[in-house]
Enzyme design. Structure first.
Site, PDB file in Angstrom:
ATOM      1  N   GLU A   1      36.028  29.230  38.500  1.00 37.93           N
ATOM      2  CA  GLU A   1      36.730  30.223  37.681  1.00 37.93           C
ATOM      3  C   GLU A   1      37.909  30.704  38.524  1.00 37.93           C
ATOM      4  O   GLU A   1      37.721  31.438  39.491  1.00 37.93           O
ATOM      5  CB  GLU A   1      35.768  31.376  37.349  1.00 37.93           C
ATOM      6  CG  GLU A   1      36.419  32.531  36.623  1.00 37.93           C
ATOM      7  CD  GLU A   1      35.503  33.763  36.538  1.00 37.93           C
ATOM      8  OE1 GLU A   1      34.275  33.614  36.437  1.00 37.93           O
ATOM      9  OE2 GLU A   1      36.050  34.881  36.602  1.00 37.93           O
TER      10      GLU A   1
ATOM     11  N   ARG B   1      44.601  36.845  39.002  1.00 32.24           N
ATOM     12  CA  ARG B   1      45.045  38.078  39.639  1.00 32.24           C
ATOM     13  C   ARG B   1      45.832  37.815  40.912  1.00 32.24           C
ATOM     14  O   ARG B   1      46.047  38.713  41.706  1.00 32.24           O
ATOM     15  CB  ARG B   1      43.861  39.024  39.890  1.00 32.24           C
ATOM     16  CG  ARG B   1      42.779  38.420  40.717  1.00 32.24           C
ATOM     17  CD  ARG B   1      41.690  39.419  41.017  1.00 32.24           C
ATOM     18  NE  ARG B   1      40.610  38.759  41.660  1.00 32.24           N
ATOM     19  CZ  ARG B   1      39.331  38.992  41.417  1.00 32.24           C
ATOM     20  NH1 ARG B   1      38.987  39.892  40.542  1.00 32.24           N
ATOM     21  NH2 ARG B   1      38.410  38.333  42.072  1.00 32.24           N
TER      22      ARG B   1
ATOM     23  N   LYS C   1      29.713  37.830  30.256  1.00 30.98           N
ATOM     24  CA  LYS C   1      29.668  38.124  31.692  1.00 30.98           C
ATOM     25  C   LYS C   1      29.133  39.555  31.840  1.00 30.98           C
ATOM     26  O   LYS C   1      29.607  40.455  31.134  1.00 30.98           O
ATOM     27  CB  LYS C   1      31.102  38.025  32.223  1.00 30.98           C
ATOM     28  CG  LYS C   1      31.318  38.515  33.633  1.00 30.98           C
ATOM     29  CD  LYS C   1      32.758  38.217  34.081  1.00 30.98           C
ATOM     30  CE  LYS C   1      33.022  38.767  35.463  1.00 30.98           C
ATOM     31  NZ  LYS C   1      34.230  38.241  36.093  1.00 30.98           N
TER      32      LYS C   1
HETATM   33  C1  3PG Z   1      35.139  38.935  39.557  1.00 30.30           C
HETATM   34  O1  3PG Z   1      36.351  38.974  39.367  1.00 30.30           O
HETATM   35  O2  3PG Z   1      34.366  38.358  38.794  1.00 30.30           O
HETATM   36  C2  3PG Z   1      34.584  39.670  40.726  1.00 30.30           C
HETATM   37  O3  3PG Z   1      35.598  40.236  41.474  1.00 30.30           O
HETATM   38  C3  3PG Z   1      33.698  38.849  41.598  1.00 30.30           C
HETATM   39  O4  3PG Z   1      32.918  39.732  42.330  1.00 30.30           O
HETATM   40  P1  3PG Z   1      32.312  39.350  43.750  1.00 30.30           P
HETATM   41  O5  3PG Z   1      33.482  39.210  44.678  1.00 30.30           O
HETATM   42  O6  3PG Z   1      31.416  40.507  44.105  1.00 30.30           O
HETATM   43  O7  3PG Z   1      31.573  38.065  43.614  1.00 30.30           O
END
Ligand code: 3PG
Length: 181
Positions: A32, A36, A120
């Site tokens: 994914e 950003r 999600k």
């Molecule tokens: C996302 O964008 O899905 C999250 O920032 C991922 O979170 P994590 O860094 O705690 O895995």
């Protein structure tokens, strides 16, 4: 769907190959790529072109402009931190899976209205983790979840053992894959 979805933030376009090939070598055939960072769109295009065997999609997509760009770059799925009707509409039209972020019953009901049954659960650790996930599942037996946000090597198996977990997502998967390089 792959059971582990690495959340990939690509800061330099040149990192794309290194990250995607490390994931692949680690047995993770999906990514994914989050919208950003400045080069996210280009990185997505590159990843989709060079790794057609992998399920590469776009994350952190928050509006239809980003969604259009992600789809044009070849994204095979779209993920949002929250629910966007515009993104849902576009994905439905293009027949691309959309996984919106849902952390409340109202958001899940909104997703269901659009025929979306996999969401999600974000940010999972802040919104109560597995306990919350189980409670949310009770009124929505048709819904599967992708807990993301604070998921790590230590708690991953607990989430995956729950029957309503479609997959887990996390940036830790990228770090782990890169460490093994
Ligand atoms: C996302 O964008 O899905 C999250 O920032 C991922 O979170 P994590 O860094 O705690 O895995």
């Amino acid at each position: 769907m792959e059971k582990k979805i690495p959340v990939v933030a690509i800061r330099e376009l040149s990192e794309t190959d290194k990250i995607l090939s490390a994931l692949k070598a680690h047995g993770i055939l999906c990514a994914e790529i989050t919208f950003r960072t400045a080069c996210a769109e280009e990185a997505l295009r590159l990843a989709c072109r060079n790794y057609p065997e992998m399920d590469v999609g776009a994350g952190a997509v928050i509006n239809k402009v980003q969604c259009r760009r992600a789809l044009a770059a070849g994204a095979k799925f779209i993920v949002s931190p929250g629910f966007s009707e515009d993104v849902a509409r576009l994905c439905q039209k293009k027949r691309i899976p959309y996984y919106p972020g849902c952390a409340t019953p109202t958001e899940i009901m909104q997703a269901l209205k659009w025929g979306i049954t996999t969401v999600k659960f974000f940010p999972a650790s802040v919104y109560g983790g597995l306990k919350a996930l189980k409670a949310l599942s009770a009124p929505f037996p048709q819904v599967k979840f992708i807990p993301t946000g604070g998921v790590n090597r230590e708690n991953m198996e607990e989430y995956l053992a729950f029957e309503k977990t479609a997959a887990i997502g996390g940036s830790f998967l990228v770090e782990e894959a890169l460490q093994c390089e």
